[in-house]
Enzyme design. Structure first.
Site, PDB file in Angstrom:
ATOM      1  N   HIS A  86       0.835  -1.210   0.000  1.00  0.00           N
ATOM      2  CA  HIS A  86       0.000   0.000   0.000  1.00  0.00           C
ATOM      3  C   HIS A  86       0.863   1.251   0.000  1.00  0.00           C
ATOM      4  O   HIS A  86       1.896   1.316   0.658  1.00  0.00           O
ATOM      5  CB  HIS A  86      -0.987   0.009   1.165  1.00  0.00           C
ATOM      6  N   ASP A  88      -0.545   4.326   0.659  1.00  0.00           N
ATOM      7  CA  ASP A  88      -1.081   5.339   1.576  1.00  0.00           C
ATOM      8  C   ASP A  88      -0.392   5.230   2.920  1.00  0.00           C
ATOM      9  O   ASP A  88       0.195   4.190   3.266  1.00  0.00           O
ATOM     10  CB  ASP A  88      -2.597   5.203   1.726  1.00  0.00           C
ATOM     11  N   ASP A 119       6.241   1.695   6.691  1.00  0.00           N
ATOM     12  CA  ASP A 119       4.840   1.303   6.556  1.00  0.00           C
ATOM     13  C   ASP A 119       4.135   2.205   5.541  1.00  0.00           C
ATOM     14  O   ASP A 119       3.609   3.234   5.913  1.00  0.00           O
ATOM     15  CB  ASP A 119       4.161   1.400   7.926  1.00  0.00           C
ATOM     16  N   GLU A 152      -5.171   1.061   2.726  1.00  0.00           N
ATOM     17  CA  GLU A 152      -4.900   0.086   3.788  1.00  0.00           C
ATOM     18  C   GLU A 152      -5.042   0.719   5.166  1.00  0.00           C
ATOM     19  O   GLU A 152      -5.556   0.086   6.094  1.00  0.00           O
ATOM     20  CB  GLU A 152      -3.494  -0.490   3.618  1.00  0.00           C
ATOM     21  N   ASP A 179       4.887  -6.098   4.907  1.00  0.00           N
ATOM     22  CA  ASP A 179       4.264  -5.033   5.703  1.00  0.00           C
ATOM     23  C   ASP A 179       4.332  -5.426   7.175  1.00  0.00           C
ATOM     24  O   ASP A 179       3.491  -5.029   7.964  1.00  0.00           O
ATOM     25  CB  ASP A 179       2.818  -4.836   5.257  1.00  0.00           C
ATOM     26  N   HIS A 212     -20.647  26.135  32.723  1.00  0.00           N
ATOM     27  CA  HIS A 212     -19.723  26.600  33.748  1.00  0.00           C
ATOM     28  C   HIS A 212     -19.615  25.495  34.803  1.00  0.00           C
ATOM     29  O   HIS A 212     -20.614  25.078  35.393  1.00  0.00           O
ATOM     30  CB  HIS A 212     -20.263  27.889  34.368  1.00  0.00           C
ATOM     31  N   THR A 314     -12.676  26.790  33.161  1.00  0.00           N
ATOM     32  CA  THR A 314     -13.484  25.910  33.997  1.00  0.00           C
ATOM     33  C   THR A 314     -14.808  25.610  33.307  1.00  0.00           C
ATOM     34  O   THR A 314     -15.799  26.310  33.491  1.00  0.00           O
ATOM     35  CB  THR A 314     -13.738  26.561  35.370  1.00  0.00           C
ATOM     36  N   SER A 398      -2.464  -5.925  12.304  1.00  0.00           N
ATOM     37  CA  SER A 398      -3.550  -6.415  11.458  1.00  0.00           C
ATOM     38  C   SER A 398      -3.359  -5.914  10.032  1.00  0.00           C
ATOM     39  O   SER A 398      -2.996  -4.757   9.818  1.00  0.00           O
ATOM     40  CB  SER A 398      -4.905  -5.911  11.970  1.00  0.00           C
ATOM     41  N   HIS A 426       3.441   4.485  12.480  1.00  0.00           N
ATOM     42  CA  HIS A 426       2.261   5.155  13.031  1.00  0.00           C
ATOM     43  C   HIS A 426       2.642   6.227  14.059  1.00  0.00           C
ATOM     44  O   HIS A 426       1.751   6.853  14.638  1.00  0.00           O
ATOM     45  CB  HIS A 426       1.277   4.174  13.675  1.00  0.00           C
TER      46      HIS A 426
END
Length: 456
Positions: A86, A88, A119, A152, A179, A212, A314, A398, A426
């Site tokens: 892949h 992407d 990757d 992917e 991969d 608030h 707050t 995966s 990643h």
């Protein structure tokens, strides 16, 4: 494969420079703003395949990002290898944690730094250059088909449609994928299993506007508090997932298989040191290697809500959100787990808030037998270039499309990756070792040679 290896050595610098070109294209499939760049990356891959000697190269349009297809059919009686990868990449955020811009790749300390280096641009590109070397050297004995997709990282939804509609085009004897990773540069390994995936997004809606926290705090449900409580309840004190029925179909490995797995080289102290942690964490009764490969998991991948800017505000937020992934093991159905999660998460929502669960994507676990011709071809190839027999391992990640390949095309995939778990895929500062990049290009021709020989 002497001529192929000589060609590789003579063209190493060019191979690297070409890789740097595609790494500069921010092909982030998850970001609609990058759609043009994703297509630009696909066009770049197609052009490089043509120059490398592939035929019938084209972009196969989908309802999403295009798939790059190409082939070289040298002999109708020879086995056919379908190469999958892949182009992407994951988003580069958070940008401030990168030591150099993610799409301005640099080579330093023996590695290429940039988003997509490992990757999967660096890894699928090894196959293109190995193919080029075999073809130019006159040593390509197998037929080759390339299918390089652009979705992917977002679930490969449209690739599944393409595969089902093009079974004849994609017919092959084996699928070859890089991969995944190896244990270490001096301990080669081959993944013989992948975990499945269920990925969802949850939303907790409280009051119709931010309030608030002094005026309303303690009297109105705070969606961030509620979301944290709900997520915390998804695991018990032993880090077991509490969703009813979650473990119903989990494949339990035998004591013999677990004992064999325990022989995999692993340095726990070094593992903790590299990650900057003082202790490991996970399901009771399992080792770190088992927790990260043969056991299912549930993790929060992102959580947000309320005020997160500089200084103090707050506020009691109106909405809280989280992204949650569950890694699954053989026999678990991603569709079933998604349904179980949704039913349970909605059931534990307290009064005063509205909860929404949105499934994103998923996929099934995959296991490859080590007694197959394809595995043997890969093992012998890695032994040739690394000088030692690769260790069969179970991967924790995966690749959702792999199980679908087997279901629709009826063929197995070989997961012959060359990355390292420490390559920060990643994450900020993703990198890919020059050793690994070149070692992959050198090893792949031996796989083709072995696979041809073993099929005679």
């Amino acid at each position: 494969m002497q001529s192929s290896q000589q060609y590789i050595q003579e063209n190493k610098d060019r191979f690297l420079n070409e890789l740097l070109e595609i790494l500069r294209i921010p092909s982030i499939s998850a970001d609609p703003a990058c759609a043009g760049d994703v297509r630009k990356a696909a066009e770049w891959v197609a052009q490089n395949l043509k120059v490398s000697g592939a035929e019938n190269v084209r972009l196969e349009e989908t309802a999403g990002h295009p798939i790059v297809y190409g082939e070289k059919l040298v002999d109708p009686n020879a086995p056919t290898v379908l190469v999958y990868g892949h182009y992407d990449v994951q988003p580069a955020d958070p940008l401030h944690l990168w030591d150099s811009p993610p799409f301005e790749p640099v080579v330093k300390d023996g590695a290429i730094y940039g988003r997509g280096t490992c990757d999967d641009k660096g890894q699928f590109f090894m196959h293109v250059k190995a193919f080029e070397a075999m073809l130019k050297a006159g040593e390509l004995k197998c037929n080759v088909k390339f299918m390089i997709e652009g979705e992917e990282e977002i679930g490969s939804d449209h690739l599944g449609v393409f595969v089902k509609a093009n079974k004849d085009l994609l017919s092959a004897d084996v699928i070859l994928i890089s991969d995944t990773s190896i244990i270490a540069n001096d301990i080669p390994s081959i993944d013989v299993g992948l975990r499945g995936l269920s990925y969802l997004e949850v939303k907790v809606q409280g009051p119709n506007k931010d309030l608030h926290s002094g005026v309303y705090g303690g009297a109105v449900a705070n969606p961030v508090n509620i979301l944290c409580q709900m997520i915390a309840s998804l695991q018990d004190e032993f880090n077991r997932i509490t969703i009813p029925g979650f473990y119903e179909d989990v494949e339990e490995l035998s004591a013999t298989d677990r004992a064999a797995m325990a022989q995999t080289p692993f340095d726990l102290e070094n593992y903790q040191k590299e990650l900057g942690i003082s202790a490991v964490h996970g399901e009771a009764g399992y080792s770190t290697l088992e927790r990260a490969s043969i056991r299912p998991t549930l993790d929060v991948n992102g959580i947000w809500g309320g005020y997160i800017g500089e200084g103090a505000k707050t506020v009691l937020p109106s909405v809280a959100n989280a992204k949650i992934s569950m890694r699954l093991v053989p026999n678990q159905s991603s569709e079933k787990i998604t349904e179980l999660f949704t039913k349970h998460f909605l059931s534990i929502a307290p009064k005063g808030v509205q909860v929404t669960v949105t499934p994103h994507h998923g996929g099934e676990a995959y296991v490859m037998p080590t007694d197959s011709i394809a595995y043997q071809a890969a093992a012998e190839a890695m032994e040739k270039t690394f000088g030692s027999t690769p260790v069969p391992t179970r991967g924790g990640g995966s690749i959702p499309i792999v199980a679908l390949f087997e279901k629709e095309l009826g063929i197995k995939s070989v997961l012959m990756g060359f990355g390292l778990d420490s390559d920060d895929i990643h994450s900020p500062n993703e990198h890919y070792g020059l050793f690994n990049f070149y070692k992959g290009i050198e090893t792949i021709p031996y796989f083709f040679d072995n696979y041809y020989r073993l099929n005679q």
